[in-house]
Structure formats: structure tokens, C-alpha cells
Design a protein around this motif. Structure first.
Motif, PDB file in Angstrom:
ATOM      1  N   SER A   1      42.197  -1.383  26.560  1.00 45.94           N
ATOM      2  CA  SER A   1      42.148  -2.215  27.766  1.00 45.94           C
ATOM      3  C   SER A   1      41.621  -1.441  28.971  1.00 45.94           C
ATOM      4  CB  SER A   1      43.537  -2.772  28.089  1.00 45.94           C
ATOM      5  OG  SER A   1      44.450  -1.722  28.342  1.00 45.94           O
TER       6      SER A   1
ATOM      7  N   GLU B   1      41.040  -2.779  37.626  1.00 46.62           N
ATOM      8  CA  GLU B   1      40.457  -3.695  36.646  1.00 46.62           C
ATOM      9  C   GLU B   1      40.795  -3.223  35.226  1.00 46.62           C
ATOM     10  OE1 GLU B   1      38.764  -6.442  37.090  1.00 46.62           O
ATOM     11  OE2 GLU B   1      38.351  -6.434  39.228  1.00 46.62           O
ATOM     12  N   ARG B   2      41.321  -4.127  34.411  1.00 51.18           N
ATOM     13  CA  ARG B   2      41.605  -3.836  33.014  1.00 51.18           C
ATOM     14  C   ARG B   2      41.192  -5.041  32.172  1.00 51.18           C
ATOM     15  NH1 ARG B   2      44.830   0.606  32.430  1.00 51.18           N
ATOM     16  NH2 ARG B   2      45.376   0.060  30.290  1.00 51.18           N
ATOM     17  N   GLU B   3      40.854  -4.758  30.935  1.00 50.86           N
ATOM     18  CA  GLU B   3      40.483  -5.832  30.028  1.00 50.86           C
ATOM     19  C   GLU B   3      41.734  -6.557  29.544  1.00 50.86           C
ATOM     20  OE1 GLU B   3      38.621  -8.542  28.365  1.00 50.86           O
ATOM     21  OE2 GLU B   3      37.310  -6.915  29.035  1.00 50.86           O
ATOM     22  N   ILE B   4      41.680  -7.882  29.591  1.00 45.87           N
ATOM     23  CA  ILE B   4      42.757  -8.714  29.071  1.00 45.87           C
ATOM     24  C   ILE B   4      42.154  -9.591  27.984  1.00 45.87           C
ATOM     25  CG2 ILE B   4      44.475 -10.477  29.595  1.00 45.87           C
ATOM     26  CD1 ILE B   4      44.488  -9.486  32.473  1.00 45.87           C
ATOM     27  N   ALA B   5      42.540  -9.332  26.750  1.00 47.32           N
ATOM     28  CA  ALA B   5      41.953 -10.068  25.632  1.00 47.32           C
ATOM     29  C   ALA B   5      42.950 -10.117  24.486  1.00 47.32           C
ATOM     30  CB  ALA B   5      40.648  -9.401  25.188  1.00 47.32           C
ATOM     31  N   ASN B   6      42.580 -10.847  23.446  1.00 43.41           N
ATOM     32  CA  ASN B   6      43.390 -10.907  22.233  1.00 43.41           C
ATOM     33  C   ASN B   6      43.007  -9.710  21.363  1.00 43.41           C
ATOM     34  OD1 ASN B   6      44.718 -11.500  19.837  1.00 43.41           O
ATOM     35  ND2 ASN B   6      44.311 -13.699  19.991  1.00 43.41           N
TER      36      ASN B   6
ATOM     37  N   ARG C   1      34.955  -9.964  25.102  1.00 44.68           N
ATOM     38  CA  ARG C   1      35.454  -9.303  26.299  1.00 44.68           C
ATOM     39  C   ARG C   1      35.005 -10.031  27.562  1.00 44.68           C
ATOM     40  NH1 ARG C   1      38.262  -7.974  23.003  1.00 44.68           N
ATOM     41  NH2 ARG C   1      38.891  -5.882  22.326  1.00 44.68           N
ATOM     42  N   ARG C   2      35.817  -9.918  28.612  1.00 45.68           N
ATOM     43  CA  ARG C   2      35.538 -10.613  29.871  1.00 45.68           C
ATOM     44  C   ARG C   2      35.050  -9.656  30.951  1.00 45.68           C
ATOM     45  NH1 ARG C   2      40.949 -14.016  30.819  1.00 45.68           N
ATOM     46  NH2 ARG C   2      39.849 -14.485  32.775  1.00 45.68           N
ATOM     47  N   GLN C   3      35.481  -8.401  30.893  1.00 44.68           N
ATOM     48  CA  GLN C   3      35.050  -7.430  31.889  1.00 44.68           C
ATOM     49  C   GLN C   3      33.598  -7.026  31.637  1.00 44.68           C
ATOM     50  OE1 GLN C   3      36.572  -6.255  34.587  1.00 44.68           O
ATOM     51  NE2 GLN C   3      38.441  -7.435  34.248  1.00 44.68           N
TER      52      GLN C   3
ATOM     53  N   ASP D   1      35.408  -9.596  36.281  1.00 44.74           N
ATOM     54  CA  ASP D   1      35.704 -10.534  35.207  1.00 44.74           C
ATOM     55  C   ASP D   1      34.604 -11.591  35.180  1.00 44.74           C
ATOM     56  OD1 ASP D   1      36.646 -12.483  33.486  1.00 44.74           O
ATOM     57  OD2 ASP D   1      38.734 -12.241  34.108  1.00 44.74           O
TER      58      ASP D   1
END
Length: 204
Positions: free
Chosen positions: A19, A80-85, A133-135, A195
């Protein structure tokens, strides 16, 4: 080469669990070092001078310039951090590795499967990172991972691409990453986040 392919795949799978943007960039740099070593090993085996040049260019451009540019941007994105499954991405990465090696062993039985299977897996995992990924930084990491896979694919099939093609690949990826870095900076400046999902709100 077997050890290098294992390290490459381990790094790619680890990317699906990360993340932190800085950690992802560090793994990407390590991955590019492995690709440079692969070029060097092929150069030692074949005696082709352009493979040494490819190894140097990989180290300078991917490990040096690209990683530095991404690190500079990430240093300004402390929150900022990646938030994903991550579990889903990890599972898909493992399945892609199994499917890639299964495809190589079944459809290309006379081809050395280690490097080719790793190349296909790396390409698929890179594509997965871009899609999941969103970032923006993580999507760039996915792009470079995918490009590393495609480059390794060329190496595994031809034992070294012509120098002019390698130079074109390096130039294209360098320009693409620099443009993406600039766009990421502008995204942060305009929306206070990188994002990319917020861009959906701009649909008119």
C-alpha cells in the motif's frame, strides 16, 4: 537465470500486497536491477556487446532516472496510500503465474519455460496493477512492471533484441513515465490527491 526469475516473480507478487507508494517504488527499482542483470548474463553467454549496453541503459534509465522521478513525486505524497482489494490482487497474481507456466509448458514444450513463463507472468501482473490500482504512482509502477515483462519476453525469445529497437523501447518508456509524473503532479496540485478515481467525476 532461474534465481533471477524467482526474484522477479516474488517482487511482482509482493507489489500486489503493498500500500505504501515508496515501498512499491523500491520494489520496482529492485525488479529493474534484476532485468539489468538478465541482460548482463545474456551478454556474457552470447558475447553480444549491445546486451552490455542494454544492461547499462536499464540501470541508468529504470533504476536511476525513472525511480528517482517517481521517488521525488512520492516524497510529496506523504499521506497518500493505495487502498485496494489486496487479497484479490494477490490471488490473481498467483493464478496468472500458474496459467503462464502452464501455457508455456503445454503450447511451447520445446522452449525454455523459466524465463518465458516469468516474462508472461510479469506482463499480466503489471496489467493487473494498472487496472486494479487507483493511485497514479501505483499505475505507473504497473506500467513499468508490464514493460519489464515485455522486455524480458523479447530477451527470452531472441536472446537479445537489436540495439536500435532497445533504444526505441527505452526512449518510449522514459518519455511515457516523465509525462505520467508531470500529470501526477498536476493531479495532486489540482485535486489535493493522486487518486485517479476522482477523474470519474469530470465526466460530462
Amino acid at each position: 537465470m532461474t534465481l533471477l526469475t524467482v526474484l522477479l516473480l516474488a517482487g511482482a507478487v509482493l507489489l500486489t500486497r503493498v500500500s505504501s507508494l515508496r515501498t512499491a517504488i523500491g520494489i520496482l527499482g529492485f525488479q529493474s536491477v534484476i532485468v539489468a542483470l538478465a541482460c548482463l548474463i545474456i551478454g556474457l553467454k552470447t558475447g553480444e556487446i549491445h546486451m552490455y549496453i542494454a544492461a547499462i541503459l536499464t540501470a541508468v534509465i529504470k533504476v536511476g532516472l525513472i525511480a528517482y522521478a517517481l521517488w521525488k513525486v512520492a516524497s510529496q505524497l506523504k499521506h497518500e496510500r493505495e487502498i485496494a482489494n489486496f487479497n484479490f490482487s494477490f490471488l490473481m497474481a498467483i493464478l496468472s503465474i500458474i496459467a503462464s507456466y502452464g501455457f508455456v509448458s503445454k503450447e511451447l514444450p520445446n522452449v525454455s519455460g523459466d524465463t518465458l513463463g516469468a516474462a508472461i507472468s510479469l506482463t499480466v501482473i503489471g496489467l493487473l496493477l494498472i487496472m486494479a490500482r487507483r493511485q497514479a504512482i501505483m499505475q505507473v509502477v504497473g506500467l513499468i512492471t508490464m514493460e519489464n515483462g515485455l522486455y524480458l519476453l523479447g530477451l527470452s525469445i531472441t536472446n537479445g533484441l537489436p540495439l536500435i529497437i532497445e533504444l526505441g523501447i527505452f526512449f518510449d518508456i522514459l518519455v511515457a513515465v516523465l509525462v505520467l509524473v508531470i500529470l501526477t503532479h498536476r493531479l495532486k496540485h489540482s485535486f489535493e490527491t493522486t487518486d485517479t478515481s476522482i477523474l470519474n467525476e469530470l465526466k460530462g
